[in-house]
Design an enzyme around this catalytic site. Structure first.
Site, mmCIF file in Angstrom:
data_model
loop_
_atom_site.group_PDB
_atom_site.id
_atom_site.type_symbol
_atom_site.label_atom_id
_atom_site.label_comp_id
_atom_site.label_asym_id
_atom_site.label_seq_id
_atom_site.Cartn_x
_atom_site.Cartn_y
_atom_site.Cartn_z
ATOM 1 N N ALA A 56 -15.446 -50.040 -44.592
ATOM 2 C CA ALA A 56 -16.267 -50.105 -43.377
ATOM 3 C C ALA A 56 -16.344 -51.555 -42.893
ATOM 4 O O ALA A 56 -16.343 -51.826 -41.690
ATOM 5 C CB ALA A 56 -17.658 -49.572 -43.678
ATOM 6 N N GLY A 70 -13.243 -41.411 -31.940
ATOM 7 C CA GLY A 70 -13.964 -41.503 -33.204
ATOM 8 C C GLY A 70 -15.225 -42.347 -33.057
ATOM 9 O O GLY A 70 -15.175 -43.475 -32.568
ATOM 10 N N LYS A 108 -27.448 -53.729 -51.273
ATOM 11 C CA LYS A 108 -26.817 -52.542 -50.675
ATOM 12 C C LYS A 108 -27.677 -52.026 -49.510
ATOM 13 O O LYS A 108 -27.176 -51.655 -48.464
ATOM 14 C CB LYS A 108 -26.668 -51.460 -51.752
ATOM 15 C CG LYS A 108 -25.989 -50.190 -51.284
ATOM 16 C CD LYS A 108 -24.484 -50.260 -51.426
ATOM 17 C CE LYS A 108 -23.818 -48.988 -50.964
ATOM 18 N NZ LYS A 108 -22.381 -49.054 -51.038
ATOM 19 N N GLU A 150 -19.537 -44.571 -57.376
ATOM 20 C CA GLU A 150 -20.842 -44.501 -56.685
ATOM 21 C C GLU A 150 -21.425 -43.088 -56.788
ATOM 22 O O GLU A 150 -22.634 -42.908 -56.947
ATOM 23 C CB GLU A 150 -20.695 -44.932 -55.221
ATOM 24 C CG GLU A 150 -20.404 -46.431 -55.091
ATOM 25 C CD GLU A 150 -20.751 -47.007 -53.731
ATOM 26 O OE1 GLU A 150 -20.400 -46.373 -52.716
ATOM 27 O OE2 GLU A 150 -21.366 -48.087 -53.668
HETATM 28 C C1 LIG Z 1 -18.664 -42.372 -50.514
HETATM 29 C C2 LIG Z 1 -18.053 -43.552 -49.808
HETATM 30 C C3 LIG Z 1 -18.604 -44.817 -50.021
HETATM 31 C C4 LIG Z 1 -18.070 -45.926 -49.355
HETATM 32 N N1 LIG Z 1 -18.647 -47.151 -49.556
HETATM 33 C C5 LIG Z 1 -18.196 -48.216 -48.856
HETATM 34 C C6 LIG Z 1 -18.850 -49.483 -48.978
HETATM 35 O O1 LIG Z 1 -19.801 -49.634 -49.744
HETATM 36 N N2 LIG Z 1 -18.388 -50.509 -48.208
HETATM 37 C C7 LIG Z 1 -17.343 -50.359 -47.339
HETATM 38 O O2 LIG Z 1 -17.002 -51.329 -46.649
HETATM 39 N N3 LIG Z 1 -16.689 -49.184 -47.215
HETATM 40 C C8 LIG Z 1 -17.075 -48.113 -47.946
HETATM 41 N N4 LIG Z 1 -16.442 -46.896 -47.815
HETATM 42 C C9 LIG Z 1 -15.278 -46.772 -46.905
HETATM 43 C C10 LIG Z 1 -15.746 -46.578 -45.473
HETATM 44 O O3 LIG Z 1 -16.677 -45.526 -45.396
HETATM 45 C C11 LIG Z 1 -14.572 -46.295 -44.530
HETATM 46 O O4 LIG Z 1 -13.600 -47.302 -44.705
HETATM 47 C C12 LIG Z 1 -15.068 -46.287 -43.082
HETATM 48 O O5 LIG Z 1 -15.903 -45.168 -42.881
HETATM 49 C C13 LIG Z 1 -13.924 -46.250 -42.077
HETATM 50 O O6 LIG Z 1 -14.482 -46.270 -40.801
HETATM 51 P P1 LIG Z 1 -13.752 -45.533 -39.594
HETATM 52 O O7 LIG Z 1 -14.584 -45.794 -38.373
HETATM 53 O O8 LIG Z 1 -12.314 -45.889 -39.572
HETATM 54 O O9 LIG Z 1 -13.778 -43.985 -39.958
HETATM 55 P P2 LIG Z 1 -14.970 -42.943 -40.146
HETATM 56 O O10 LIG Z 1 -16.173 -43.588 -40.658
HETATM 57 O O11 LIG Z 1 -14.327 -41.859 -40.941
HETATM 58 O O12 LIG Z 1 -15.246 -42.404 -38.679
HETATM 59 C C14 LIG Z 1 -14.350 -41.524 -38.033
HETATM 60 C C15 LIG Z 1 -15.094 -40.793 -36.933
HETATM 61 O O13 LIG Z 1 -14.164 -40.003 -36.209
HETATM 62 C C16 LIG Z 1 -14.650 -38.662 -36.090
HETATM 63 N N5 LIG Z 1 -13.468 -37.789 -36.045
HETATM 64 C C17 LIG Z 1 -12.617 -37.545 -37.063
HETATM 65 N N6 LIG Z 1 -11.624 -36.734 -36.644
HETATM 66 C C18 LIG Z 1 -11.865 -36.456 -35.351
HETATM 67 C C19 LIG Z 1 -11.180 -35.676 -34.359
HETATM 68 N N7 LIG Z 1 -10.031 -35.040 -34.623
HETATM 69 N N8 LIG Z 1 -11.715 -35.626 -33.121
HETATM 70 C C20 LIG Z 1 -12.866 -36.297 -32.823
HETATM 71 N N9 LIG Z 1 -13.535 -37.043 -33.706
HETATM 72 C C21 LIG Z 1 -13.041 -37.125 -34.965
HETATM 73 C C22 LIG Z 1 -15.529 -38.460 -37.303
HETATM 74 O O14 LIG Z 1 -16.502 -37.459 -37.116
HETATM 75 C C23 LIG Z 1 -16.177 -39.846 -37.438
HETATM 76 O O15 LIG Z 1 -17.310 -39.949 -36.613
HETATM 77 C C24 LIG Z 1 -16.949 -45.769 -48.477
HETATM 78 C C25 LIG Z 1 -16.404 -44.481 -48.271
HETATM 79 C C26 LIG Z 1 -16.947 -43.384 -48.930
HETATM 80 C C27 LIG Z 1 -16.358 -42.016 -48.683
#
Ligand SMILES: Cc1cc2nc3c(=O)[nH]c(=O)nc-3n(C[C@H](O)[C@H](O)[C@H](O)COP(=O)(O)OP(=O)(O)OC[C@H]3O[C@@H](n4cnc5c(N)ncnc54)[C@H](O)[C@@H]3O)c2cc1C
Length: 391
Positions: free
Chosen positions: A307, A8, A370, A164
């Site tokens: 995030a 990821g 932001k 949002e």
């Molecule tokens: C609209 C929105 C607004 C948000 N605002 C905030 C905020 O203001 N502040 C905050 O802290 N959090 C916020 N969040 C939450 C935050 O976005 C998530 O908690 C964060 O993205 C998690 O990070 P991650 O790296 O675990 O996952 P992700 O960001 O989902 O990254 C996962 C990665 O894995 C890849 N992937 C997925 N499945 C596979 C697979 N099977 N094989 C290969 N690659 C794969 C994806 O393409 C992606 O690149 C928000 C979420 C949303 C949807």
């Protein structure tokens, strides 16, 4: 030389790789992601509403890492944990010595009937673009259909993502009205939420300000209304029916389905990890970001999926992988939140910040906060070039 597989390229995975590179960890690092680009998940609602384009919130992963990292663009199907191999959709299985699983989130339907079939959700670039295209197409269709449901948008859920998104949608209404020649005041934006309190994680006065802002801009808020079914063009909540040809589902997230497909002991595809973020009984196998469930030692409750936490976990996991490689003990993950920022369109928002004291902010200045948060994230994960390009 040991191989570290990082799955990821989101906040958690990419940050892990950056940290391993920065600390010059002596290992073969492989980053697997299903796209050649990283996207800022925290800005997906802006693409869904059309305030930003996909190019504004993405950058090339290969440009963000150096030659020491093998970037594999492929989809992880499952993890053969017994034999320490990652099963890929296209390529050969990837053998690893250490694993950092950061496969992120998917939309959660909570089993409500008709959600998958009759509503849209956005969890990545493609789905956010699809929501935006659907909205534009449906509004454009009104000119010939004269169906007032073409002018109605129902947002299901008033969590962070829902609120949002609503902020971005109300910002777009004047443009849509003009561009598609819609009747003045003809668009309806409706929000249906099961909980009685909106944005419960924020102090009461800030959540009230956010709700007042949205209401003033025409959003019809329906808290305390549990959705029981979604049918084509109708959201049903108790005795109420909300008719719209655009229904967007934002009620919550679960972890990647790969977690379940790989035999983890999980709940909603999230795995409770030990204090060093490794899976119990599997040192060297770390889960971070939205696929992990980490109890807050002080309250015993699980941290929310954000995030901010994903990035902090990445630093801890990278340090713990390095420790294992060097034969040192791993360290517990410690997290201190710097607060919460909720945007309400590009120019307004509410924020509760815990840095150099406690700050409660609302209105214009929050958009600056932001922006700083977003820019800092891009800056830390990529380079200045991408940050400037995203402005
Ligand atoms: C609209 C929105 C607004 C948000 N605002 C905030 C905020 O203001 N502040 C905050 O802290 N959090 C916020 N969040 C939450 C935050 O976005 C998530 O908690 C964060 O993205 C998690 O990070 P991650 O790296 O675990 O996952 P992700 O960001 O989902 O990254 C996962 C990665 O894995 C890849 N992937 C997925 N499945 C596979 C697979 N099977 N094989 C290969 N690659 C794969 C994806 O393409 C992606 O690149 C928000 C979420 C949303 C949807």
């Amino acid at each position: 030389m040991a191989t570290i597989a990082v799955l990821g390229g989101g906040y958690a995975g990419l940050r892990t790789v950056k940290r391993l590179m920065h600390d010059k960890v002596d290992a073969h690092i492989v980053l697997v992601n299903n796209h050649p680009y990283h996207y800022e998940s925290t800005q997906l609602h802006e693409v869904a509403a059309g305030t930003k384009t996909s190019a504004d919130i993405t950058f090339d992963i290969r440009e963000a890492v150096d030659h020491r990292v093998d970037v594999v663009i492929d989809t992880v199907v499952s993890i053969d944990r017994e034999n320490k191999r990652v099963i890929l959709e296209h390529g050969e299985p990837l053998a690893y010595d250490y694993l950092v699983n950061a496969l992120g989130f998917e939309s959660e339907t909570f089993g409500v009937k008709g959600v998958k079939e009759h509503s849209l959700s956005f969890t990545d670039i493609d789905s956010a673009v699809a929501v935006h295209e659907h909205i534009e197409r449906t509004l454009a269709n009104y000119a010939t259909s004269h169906d007032e449901n073409d002018l109605h948008i129902v947002v299901c859920g008033a969590g962070f993502t829902g609120i949002e998104l609503l902020g971005e949608l109300v910002h777009q209404v004047p443009r849509w009205t003009k561009q598609y020649g819609l009747p003045e005041g003809g668009m309806r934006i409706i929000c249906v939420e099961a909980g009685k309190k909106i944005l419960p994680m924020l102090p009461e006065d800030l959540s009230t300000w956010a709700v007042d802002f949205l209401t003033k801009h025409g959003v019809e808020m329906h808290p305390g209304t549990a959705i029981t079914e979604v049918k084509p063009g109708v959201v049903i909540g108790g005795d109420l029916e909300f008719h719209a040809n655009t229904v967007i589902w934002t009620t919550g997230v679960r972890g990647s389905h790969v977690i379940n497909d790989s035999g983890y002991d999980q709940k909603r595809n999230r795995v409770v990890v030990g204090e060093d973020l490794a899976v119990e009984g599997h040192p060297g196998e770390f889960l971070i970001g939205d696929v992990s469930a980490v109890p807050d030692a002080s309250s015993g409750r699980l941290y929310p999926t954000t995030a901010q936490i994903a990035i902090a976990q990445a630093d801890a996991a990278a340090a713990n992988v390095a420790a294992l490689i060097d034969g040192r003990p791993t360290q517990p993950f410690v997290f201190k939140s710097v607060g919460t920022v909720c945007s309400l369109g590009p120019h307004e928002g509410v924020a509760s910040i815990d840095m150099l004291g406690h700050w409660k902010l609302k209105g214009h200045k929050v958009s600056l906060v932001k922006k700083l948060v977003n820019d800092r994230s891009v800056l830390e994960l990529a380079h200045v070039k991408e940050m400037l390009a995203s402005n």
